[in-house]
Design a protein around this motif. Structure first.
Motif, mmCIF file in Angstrom:
data_model
loop_
_atom_site.group_PDB
_atom_site.id
_atom_site.type_symbol
_atom_site.label_atom_id
_atom_site.label_comp_id
_atom_site.label_asym_id
_atom_site.label_seq_id
_atom_site.Cartn_x
_atom_site.Cartn_y
_atom_site.Cartn_z
ATOM 1 N N ASP A 1 20.141 -1.200 -5.785
ATOM 2 C CA ASP A 1 20.090 -2.643 -5.550
ATOM 3 C C ASP A 1 19.242 -2.992 -4.329
ATOM 4 N N GLU A 2 18.947 -1.992 -3.500
ATOM 5 C CA GLU A 2 18.082 -2.235 -2.349
ATOM 6 C C GLU A 2 16.699 -2.699 -2.810
ATOM 7 N N VAL A 3 16.228 -2.184 -3.944
ATOM 8 C CA VAL A 3 14.937 -2.620 -4.485
ATOM 9 C C VAL A 3 14.968 -4.108 -4.784
ATOM 10 N N ASN A 4 16.023 -4.570 -5.429
ATOM 11 C CA ASN A 4 16.157 -5.979 -5.774
ATOM 12 C C ASN A 4 16.269 -6.858 -4.543
ATOM 13 N N TRP B 1 15.541 3.806 -9.692
ATOM 14 C CA TRP B 1 14.646 3.330 -8.638
ATOM 15 C C TRP B 1 13.229 3.123 -9.165
ATOM 16 N N VAL B 2 12.733 4.094 -9.908
ATOM 17 C CA VAL B 2 11.358 4.002 -10.401
ATOM 18 C C VAL B 2 11.203 2.817 -11.343
ATOM 19 N N SER B 3 12.172 2.617 -12.231
ATOM 20 C CA SER B 3 12.065 1.506 -13.180
ATOM 21 C C SER B 3 12.104 0.162 -12.461
ATOM 22 N N ARG B 4 12.909 0.048 -11.414
ATOM 23 C CA ARG B 4 12.974 -1.222 -10.678
ATOM 24 C C ARG B 4 11.701 -1.457 -9.855
ATOM 25 N N ILE B 5 11.139 -0.412 -9.298
ATOM 26 C CA ILE B 5 9.869 -0.563 -8.576
ATOM 27 C C ILE B 5 8.764 -0.970 -9.538
ATOM 28 N N PRO C 1 7.710 -6.609 -7.669
ATOM 29 C CA PRO C 1 6.458 -7.148 -7.126
ATOM 30 C C PRO C 1 5.692 -6.134 -6.278
ATOM 31 N N PHE C 2 5.854 -4.862 -6.578
ATOM 32 C CA PHE C 2 5.277 -3.805 -5.754
ATOM 33 C C PHE C 2 4.029 -3.228 -6.418
ATOM 34 N N ALA C 3 3.002 -3.009 -5.614
ATOM 35 C CA ALA C 3 1.761 -2.442 -6.132
ATOM 36 C C ALA C 3 1.793 -0.922 -6.184
ATOM 37 N N THR C 4 2.657 -0.326 -5.344
ATOM 38 C CA THR C 4 2.619 1.122 -5.143
ATOM 39 C C THR C 4 4.022 1.674 -5.005
ATOM 40 N N LEU C 5 4.221 2.859 -5.558
ATOM 41 C CA LEU C 5 5.421 3.658 -5.344
ATOM 42 C C LEU C 5 5.019 4.791 -4.407
#
Length: 293
Positions: free
Chosen positions: A283-286, A22-26, A30-34
């Motif tokens: 895959d939810e991140v994608n 999850w962290v690697s995909r975030i 296109p995300f500015a923040t985790l």
């Protein structure tokens, strides 16, 4: 408007492998923040330890607690923990703070219910800021509590405040608002933003940073996915209230509808928006990244 992605720790199964994925995909998306929030008597991992891992696994994204429940923490210890995270992330830490709303979390750690007040939160924030300035906040200390944060004066502080009184008091100590919309509608978000603008203006604190968020599920079966997630997450609500949330809370729609909603929230003046996934599948991140473009 920047977009934040929240980790799926409020669902069971966030082990080492899933966290790294999850962290690697975030980080690559296109995300500015985790982002991540805090609960005690629940599935989720402990937030400070989790963010220590995330600081080591990332180079780019901001790390933000959507809310740290202040009554669960000693302010001096929390100041040291947050300063450490700021060092490990090289100044990429942003902290949402609130008083929480679940009594069982306080009972789980023997916390004082009397600290679950916004005035107590403001006093604890003052202690943390004094620690970050290098003051010896406890009499008799041989030296200040360190490390010093990378960010001058400490990390950005945002208020996880909801009601008018809480928002007015937050204007005295926070840089802005870290809110949340159950309904995921501009109509619900707009009044809170207006309250924040008025409170910061009355306090002479300038313009508040406006951050909000909502649960999201996309595509076929989105409402079923949302309902399953909220059925677990809202375990503190009575059955009728939980069922109502399962039927209507959060965003369930397609990519085009999500992009339209994001534009409307941006038009309200939001500087950042937290998307809260309702599935632990990496895959939810994608799917969300492709939807927002």
């Amino acid at each position: 408007m920047k977009i934040a992605m929240t980790l799926p720790g409020m669902d069971p199964g966030l082990d080492r492998a899933r966290l790294i994925e999850w962290v690697s995909r975030i980080e690559a998306g296109p995300f500015a923040t985790l982002a991540f929030g805090e609960r005690m008597a629940f599935y989720n991992p402990e937030l400070i330890a989790l963010f220590g891992a995330c600081a080591a696994l990332t180079e780019r994204v901001t790390l933000r607690s959507t809310v740290i429940v202040m009554p669960l923490h000693d302010p001096v210890m929390l100041a040291k923990q947050l300063a450490t995270l700021d060092v490990l992330s090289e100044g990429r830490l942003s902290v949402g703070l609130g008083i929480g709303g679940r009594e069982e979390d306080l009972r789980a750690v023997g916390a004082d219910p009397g600290r679950q007040r916004n005035a107590a939160l403001a006093a604890d924030v003052d202690v943390m800021k004094r620690v970050w300035r290098g003051e010896r906040v406890i009499e008799g200390l041989l030296r200040p509590v360190e490390p010093k944060p990378v960010q001058p004066g400490g990390p950005e502080l945002l208020a996880g405040a909801m009601g008018p009184r809480a928002i007015r008091l937050a204007a005295s100590w926070a840089s802005g608002l870290c809110g949340f919309s159950w309904a995921a509608t501009p109509e619900e978000i707009a009044p809170t933003f207006e309250l924040a603008r008025a409170a910061w203006r009355e306090a002479g604190s300038g313009h508040p940073k406006l951050v909000t968020g909502f649960w999201v599920a996309l595509g076929d079966g989105a409402r079923d996915q949302m309902a399953e997630h909220l059925g677990r997450y809202m375990n503190w609500l009575d059955p009728a209230a939980r069922e109502a949330a399962q039927k209507g809370a959060g965003f369930t729609g397609d990519a085009g509808q999500l992009r339209d909603l994001l534009r409307r929230v941006e038009d309200l003046g939001a500087e950042e928006l937290h998307l809260v996934p309702t599935s632990g599948d990496p895959d939810e991140v994608n799917r969300i990244a492709e939807a927002i473009g």
